[in-house]
Design a protein around this motif. Sequence first.
Motif, PDB file in Angstrom:
ATOM      1  N   GLY A   1       8.288   6.102  11.831  1.00 49.16           N
ATOM      2  CA  GLY A   1       8.505   6.198  10.393  1.00 49.16           C
ATOM      3  C   GLY A   1       8.773   7.602   9.909  1.00 49.16           C
ATOM      4  N   ILE A   2       9.327   8.445  10.770  1.00 41.33           N
ATOM      5  CA  ILE A   2       9.612   9.831  10.376  1.00 41.33           C
ATOM      6  C   ILE A   2      11.082  10.185  10.606  1.00 41.33           C
ATOM      7  N   GLN A   3      11.940   9.167  10.633  1.00 39.32           N
ATOM      8  CA  GLN A   3      13.366   9.410  10.817  1.00 39.32           C
ATOM      9  C   GLN A   3      13.970  10.005   9.535  1.00 39.32           C
ATOM     10  N   PRO A   4      15.148  10.631   9.617  1.00 39.30           N
ATOM     11  CA  PRO A   4      15.831  11.094   8.406  1.00 39.30           C
ATOM     12  C   PRO A   4      16.136   9.920   7.482  1.00 39.30           C
ATOM     13  N   ILE A   5      16.056  10.170   6.167  1.00 34.91           N
ATOM     14  CA  ILE A   5      16.327   9.097   5.199  1.00 34.91           C
ATOM     15  C   ILE A   5      17.297   9.587   4.134  1.00 34.91           C
ATOM     16  N   ASP A   6      17.861   8.624   3.415  1.00 42.04           N
ATOM     17  CA  ASP A   6      18.791   8.925   2.337  1.00 42.04           C
ATOM     18  C   ASP A   6      18.135   8.529   1.011  1.00 42.04           C
ATOM     19  N   ALA A   7      17.171   9.324   0.584  1.00 46.33           N
ATOM     20  CA  ALA A   7      16.432   9.065  -0.658  1.00 46.33           C
ATOM     21  C   ALA A   7      15.694  10.347  -1.024  1.00 46.33           C
ATOM     22  N   PRO A   8      15.300  10.493  -2.297  1.00 45.00           N
ATOM     23  CA  PRO A   8      14.553  11.691  -2.691  1.00 45.00           C
ATOM     24  C   PRO A   8      13.232  11.810  -1.923  1.00 45.00           C
ATOM     25  N   ILE A   9      12.816  13.034  -1.660  1.00 38.32           N
ATOM     26  CA  ILE A   9      11.531  13.301  -1.004  1.00 38.32           C
ATOM     27  C   ILE A   9      10.788  14.352  -1.817  1.00 38.32           C
ATOM     28  N   LEU A  10       9.570  14.031  -2.210  1.00 35.65           N
ATOM     29  CA  LEU A  10       8.687  15.016  -2.821  1.00 35.65           C
ATOM     30  C   LEU A  10       7.871  15.649  -1.704  1.00 35.65           C
ATOM     31  N   ALA A  11       8.108  16.935  -1.459  1.00 32.65           N
ATOM     32  CA  ALA A  11       7.360  17.645  -0.420  1.00 32.65           C
ATOM     33  C   ALA A  11       6.034  18.118  -0.993  1.00 32.65           C
ATOM     34  N   GLN A  12       4.939  17.724  -0.347  1.00 34.16           N
ATOM     35  CA  GLN A  12       3.612  18.099  -0.829  1.00 34.16           C
ATOM     36  C   GLN A  12       3.274  19.524  -0.379  1.00 34.16           C
TER      37      GLN A  12
ATOM     38  N   SER B   1       0.834  -1.193   0.000  1.00 38.29           N
ATOM     39  CA  SER B   1       0.000   0.000   0.000  1.00 38.29           C
ATOM     40  C   SER B   1       0.872   1.246   0.000  1.00 38.29           C
ATOM     41  N   TRP B   2       0.412   2.283  -0.682  1.00 34.07           N
ATOM     42  CA  TRP B   2       1.009   3.615  -0.544  1.00 34.07           C
ATOM     43  C   TRP B   2       0.361   4.207   0.686  1.00 34.07           C
ATOM     44  N   SER B   3       1.130   4.381   1.744  1.00 34.68           N
ATOM     45  CA  SER B   3       0.574   4.563   3.077  1.00 34.68           C
ATOM     46  C   SER B   3       1.166   5.750   3.807  1.00 34.68           C
ATOM     47  N   TRP B   4       0.347   6.389   4.631  1.00 32.46           N
ATOM     48  CA  TRP B   4       0.865   7.342   5.603  1.00 32.46           C
ATOM     49  C   TRP B   4       1.595   6.570   6.695  1.00 32.46           C
ATOM     50  N   ASN B   5       2.549   7.218   7.329  1.00 33.29           N
ATOM     51  CA  ASN B   5       3.350   6.525   8.340  1.00 33.29           C
ATOM     52  C   ASN B   5       2.543   6.100   9.556  1.00 33.29           C
ATOM     53  N   ASP B   6       1.476   6.827   9.891  1.00 26.97           N
ATOM     54  CA  ASP B   6       0.729   6.493  11.103  1.00 26.97           C
ATOM     55  C   ASP B   6       0.030   5.145  10.990  1.00 26.97           C
TER      56      ASP B   6
END
Length: 349
Positions: A316-327, A227-232
């Motif tokens: 599921g809100i830790q820093p990551i090393d990947a592109p992020i599209l900010a909405q 699923s494309w999911s929100w972290n909560d």
Amino acid sequence: MKKLTSLMAGTALLAAALPASAADPELLVFDWAGFEVPGLFADYTAKYGDDPSYTFYGDDDEAYQKLASGFKADLAHPCSQMVSKYRDAGLIEPWDVSRIPEFANIDPKFLNSPIFKDDAGVWYIPTDWGATAVAYNPEEVPAEDVASLDVFLNAKYQGRISLPDSSDDVWALAYLATGVTDWTTITDEQFDAAAAWLREAHKNVQSYWADPSEQAQTMASGEVLISWSWNDGVAYLQADGYPVAFQREAAEGSSSFFCGFVNMKDGPGSEDKAYDFINSWLRPDAGKALLDEIGYGHTNVKAMEAITAEEKETAGIQPIDAPILAQTPNDPELRERQLAEFEKIKAGF
């Protein structure tokens, strides 16, 4: 985290769109179901001896349409891409930030738009944020399959995939999957490529979820594997022991969203109480209540400094090393075009 059973029980509130309880009649908050968390407005309750009154909605477009049709509230809680619609319709008025001491501690990245702040004042108080990425069942889906967002096109998972019934979220996914990480400068070619990708993904979709409880139920039952999911929603499932993982570092990336409060013009209640409410929300110790009960990050940098790295990773809100599209806010005309095209795609056209 709230247990999944509590999350499922909240579905009825979404449909009702009625005040949660008889509370303070001098402040009506129009909000997402589930945000009536006492820890967020604890100072308000301590001052007035009562909780604010709430009316709930299920998605941003529903909320806007109700308010634009004449429904009166004192505050509303839209996500960032909706604020321009509220401004253009004349539904909101600026905040007096001299009355909001913690405004100075909001992370500046959440205010980096003339839609939120201009010479006329501050129109939006960002309060909470989250991540959207690939939730999957690691017992049945190997990690290499979710290394790319093209997993949503994989025929192996036909009928075992769910996507949000949210134009903003699915277009964020489609843009990422087709190589776009900034949706504020979309060309016709990029739009067409994303639309074509969504049409392909639609062939594999078992359901479009309307809220995290619905999404969580389909994954908990085993009907949906990806699923494309929100972290909560992921955090709730994990807390209840269901097999679910959250892939935020797919090759193409993941997205983030943030929401906040607008001050409704001609609200029926007390303006002083509206400021007391937002001041309670923005205090640093509200961050822990937000994370524990809803699973989202806080926009107040002091609030986030008090959250441990382990707690961020669990949510599921830790820093990551990947592109992020900010909405962030995008062109309202593009957003309307996305809405219309999404309806066609869901209908099979």
